[in-house]
Enzyme design. Structure first.
Site, PDB file in Angstrom:
ATOM      1  N   GLY A 177       0.845  -1.200   0.000  1.00  8.59           N
ATOM      2  CA  GLY A 177       0.000   0.000   0.000  1.00  8.59           C
ATOM      3  C   GLY A 177       0.873   1.241   0.000  1.00  8.59           C
ATOM      4  N   GLU A 197       5.624  -4.776   5.874  1.00 10.95           N
ATOM      5  CA  GLU A 197       5.815  -6.160   6.288  1.00 10.95           C
ATOM      6  C   GLU A 197       5.941  -7.136   5.098  1.00 10.95           C
ATOM      7  OE1 GLU A 197       2.020  -7.286   7.722  1.00 10.95           O
ATOM      8  OE2 GLU A 197       2.700  -9.292   8.257  1.00 10.95           O
ATOM      9  N   ILE A 202       1.607   3.390   6.743  1.00  9.96           N
ATOM     10  CA  ILE A 202       0.817   4.264   7.620  1.00  9.96           C
ATOM     11  C   ILE A 202       0.491   3.537   8.918  1.00  9.96           C
ATOM     12  CG2 ILE A 202      -0.197   5.626   5.749  1.00  9.96           C
ATOM     13  CD1 ILE A 202      -2.853   4.041   6.260  1.00  9.96           C
ATOM     14  N   ASP A 203       0.563   2.188   8.895  1.00 10.77           N
ATOM     15  CA  ASP A 203       0.115   1.401  10.052  1.00 10.77           C
ATOM     16  C   ASP A 203       1.100   1.463  11.234  1.00 10.77           C
ATOM     17  OD1 ASP A 203      -1.865   0.671   8.297  1.00 10.77           O
ATOM     18  OD2 ASP A 203      -0.986  -1.279   7.824  1.00 10.77           O
ATOM     19  N   ARG A 250     -25.567  13.661  17.933  1.00 12.10           N
ATOM     20  CA  ARG A 250     -25.375  12.298  17.415  1.00 12.10           C
ATOM     21  C   ARG A 250     -24.099  11.702  17.991  1.00 12.10           C
ATOM     22  NH1 ARG A 250     -25.923  14.307  11.268  1.00 12.10           N
ATOM     23  NH2 ARG A 250     -28.076  13.718  10.905  1.00 12.10           N
ATOM     24  N   ARG A 303      -4.807  -1.901   9.824  1.00 10.09           N
ATOM     25  CA  ARG A 303      -4.790  -3.362   9.765  1.00 10.09           C
ATOM     26  C   ARG A 303      -4.877  -3.969  11.167  1.00 10.09           C
ATOM     27  NH1 ARG A 303      -1.121  -5.309   5.119  1.00 10.09           N
ATOM     28  NH2 ARG A 303      -2.940  -5.481   3.804  1.00 10.09           N
ATOM     29  N   GLU A 324      -9.935  -0.292  11.927  1.00 12.25           N
ATOM     30  CA  GLU A 324     -10.615  -1.238  11.031  1.00 12.25           C
ATOM     31  C   GLU A 324     -10.481  -2.695  11.506  1.00 12.25           C
ATOM     32  OE1 GLU A 324      -8.741  -0.998   7.171  1.00 12.25           O
ATOM     33  OE2 GLU A 324      -6.766  -1.504   7.982  1.00 12.25           O
ATOM     34  N   ARG A 378     -23.786   7.500  13.561  1.00 16.28           N
ATOM     35  CA  ARG A 378     -23.418   7.466  12.132  1.00 16.28           C
ATOM     36  C   ARG A 378     -21.912   7.261  12.005  1.00 16.28           C
ATOM     37  NH1 ARG A 378     -27.728  10.586   9.764  1.00 16.28           N
ATOM     38  NH2 ARG A 378     -26.577  10.795   7.821  1.00 16.28           N
ATOM     39  N   HIS A 423      -8.865   5.409   2.171  1.00 20.71           N
ATOM     40  CA  HIS A 423      -7.603   5.756   1.509  1.00 20.71           C
ATOM     41  C   HIS A 423      -7.244   7.233   1.609  1.00 20.71           C
ATOM     42  CE1 HIS A 423      -8.555   1.785  -0.126  1.00 20.71           C
ATOM     43  NE2 HIS A 423      -7.248   1.650  -0.176  1.00 20.71           N
TER      44      HIS A 423
HETATM   45  O1  F6P Z   1      -1.101  -1.315   5.157  1.00 13.89           O
HETATM   46  C1  F6P Z   1      -1.646  -0.102   4.799  1.00 13.89           C
HETATM   47  C2  F6P Z   1      -3.132  -0.218   4.620  1.00 13.89           C
HETATM   48  O2  F6P Z   1      -3.639   1.059   4.254  1.00 13.89           O
HETATM   49  C3  F6P Z   1      -3.894  -0.786   5.818  1.00 13.89           C
HETATM   50  O3  F6P Z   1      -4.095   0.151   6.832  1.00 13.89           O
HETATM   51  C4  F6P Z   1      -5.156  -1.267   5.138  1.00 13.89           C
HETATM   52  O4  F6P Z   1      -5.769  -2.318   5.854  1.00 13.89           O
HETATM   53  C5  F6P Z   1      -4.660  -1.763   3.831  1.00 13.89           C
HETATM   54  O5  F6P Z   1      -3.434  -1.107   3.564  1.00 13.89           O
HETATM   55  C6  F6P Z   1      -5.612  -1.514   2.699  1.00 13.89           C
HETATM   56  O6  F6P Z   1      -5.046  -2.006   1.541  1.00 13.89           O
HETATM   57  P1  F6P Z   1      -5.660  -1.830   0.089  1.00 13.89           P
HETATM   58  O7  F6P Z   1      -5.529  -0.395  -0.278  1.00 13.89           O
HETATM   59  O8  F6P Z   1      -4.846  -2.707  -0.782  1.00 13.89           O
HETATM   60  O9  F6P Z   1      -7.101  -2.266   0.195  1.00 13.89           O
END
Ligand code: F6P
Length: 341
Positions: free
Chosen positions: A10, A103, A126-127, A162, A171, A221, A265, A271
């Site tokens: 990513g 990774e 970013i993770d 709200r 991730r 997420e 909500r 992204h």
């Molecule tokens: O590893 C970076 C990341 O943005 C994660 O936070 C996310 O789960 C994943 O990539 C999303 O990947 P893609 O853009 O391939 O769906």
């Protein structure tokens, strides 16, 4: 020397700053030549290259994304993939490869190094979940984007009474949620490292409403409820076997509405956290990583990943970097819990 550069996995803000630093120092200080491989491991796998000289890296420091392109191609899963990469590196006269990735990309770099490829890794994501380095570049930008979104959610939540949920990436690590939630004054932060109790979350929501203030819930997420509390659907897998995450915010909103009777909500930042211009912190970190990576390649110090320890640039083995994910320690999460409810 002729050095190949690729960016895999990513994308994230700061990739171009690394490429620029590698090329600028490599050409002007060491007199090396460069070749760019397109779209992560797909480039060396298919022999797809692009010119990479000082002219090609002019003006890219503040630009998000990557001029080289990226992909989640996994050459280890492709029959004969490693041999094809070795053949293509030889065919393009590449002596060493600088692989900028997280990774997965660095996991492949490690396997290639074990099979004789001269490779240096640069930690990106970013993770912020890579071991061996205090920070990865891209993380600070993502946190700032999420923090600004949370600030904005606060004002509209107040107007409409709200509960607003902000789902962030990360991730299986809760770093983005933890930092953005702390910086943005979240009512509760939910991270993958600690399964949440939905009853408790609803108590926090109700207590915040009682103080005539609207709750903002920041959910990573990868966060999930304690066993048996709520049904979640499994997502698809990518080439590295990672499940595609996302959707916990919506599930949470429905459950909060059902249990508290308050409107809830969700905003999924997705992204947006990965796009656009890097913060000053990420530009400097990415630049320092690039300078250190070209030094390592020049010295022939292969099989290493450049890393940040405190304020110093160091190098760690690719095996250290990829052995296990760096997740949020219990004590760090506990610091944020003081502000819940
Ligand atoms: O590893 C970076 C990341 O943005 C994660 O936070 C996310 O789960 C994943 O990539 C999303 O990947 P893609 O853009 O391939 O769906």
């Amino acid at each position: 020397m002729r050095i190949g550069v690729l960016t895999g996995g990513g994308d994230c803000p700061g990739l171009n700053a690394v490429i620029r630093a590698v090329v600028r120092k490599g050409v002007s200080v060491y007199g090396h030549e460069f070749v760019g491989f397109r779209d992560g491991w797909r480039g060396p796998l298919e022999g797809e290259t692009m010119p990479l000289d000082i002219q090609a890296v002019r003006g890219i420091l503040p630009r998000g994304g990557t001029i080289l392109g990226s992909s989640r191609t996994n050459p280890i899963k492709i029959e004969g993939g490693v041999d094809r990469i070795k053949e293509n590196l030889a065919a393009t006269n590449v002596d060493a490869l600088i692989a900028i990735g997280g990774e997965d990309t660095l996991g492949v770099a490690k396997q290639l190094y074990d099979r004789g490829v001269n490779v240096v890794g640069v930690p990106k994501t970013i993770d912020n979940d890579l071991s061996g380095t205090d920070y990865t570049f891209g993380f600070d930008t993502a946190v700032n984007i999420a923090m600004e979104a949370i600030d904005r959610l606060h004002t509209t939540a107040e107007s409409h009474h709200r509960a607003l949920i902000c789902e962030v990436m990360g991730r299986h690590a809760g770093w983005i949620a933890l930092h953005a939630g702390m910086a943005g004054g979240a009512n509760v932060i939910l991270i993958p490292e600690k399964p949440f109790d939905i009853d408790r979350v609803c108590e926090y929501v109700e207590s915040r409403f009682r103080t005539r203030y609207s709750p903002i819930i920041v959910v990573a997420e990868g966060a999930h409820p304690m066993e048996g509390q709520m049904e979640l659907q499994a997502g698809e897998l990518d080439a590295f076997g990672h499940v595609r995450l996302g959707g916990i915010g919506e599930v949470l909103a429905k459950e909060i509405e059902k249990r508290t009777g308050k409107e809830a909500r969700t905003t999924v930042l997705g992204h947006i956290q990965r796009g656009g211009t890097p913060t000053a912190f990420d530009r400097v970190l990415a630049t320092r990583f690039g300078l250190q990576a070209i030094d390592a390649a020049h010295e022939g110090d292969y099989g290493k990943m450049v890393a940040l320890r405190g304020t110093e640039m160091i190098r760690v083995g690719l095996d250290v970097a990829t052995a296990e994910l760096k997740t949020v320690p219990v004590s760090r999460y506990a610091e944020s819990e003081v502000f819940f409810g």
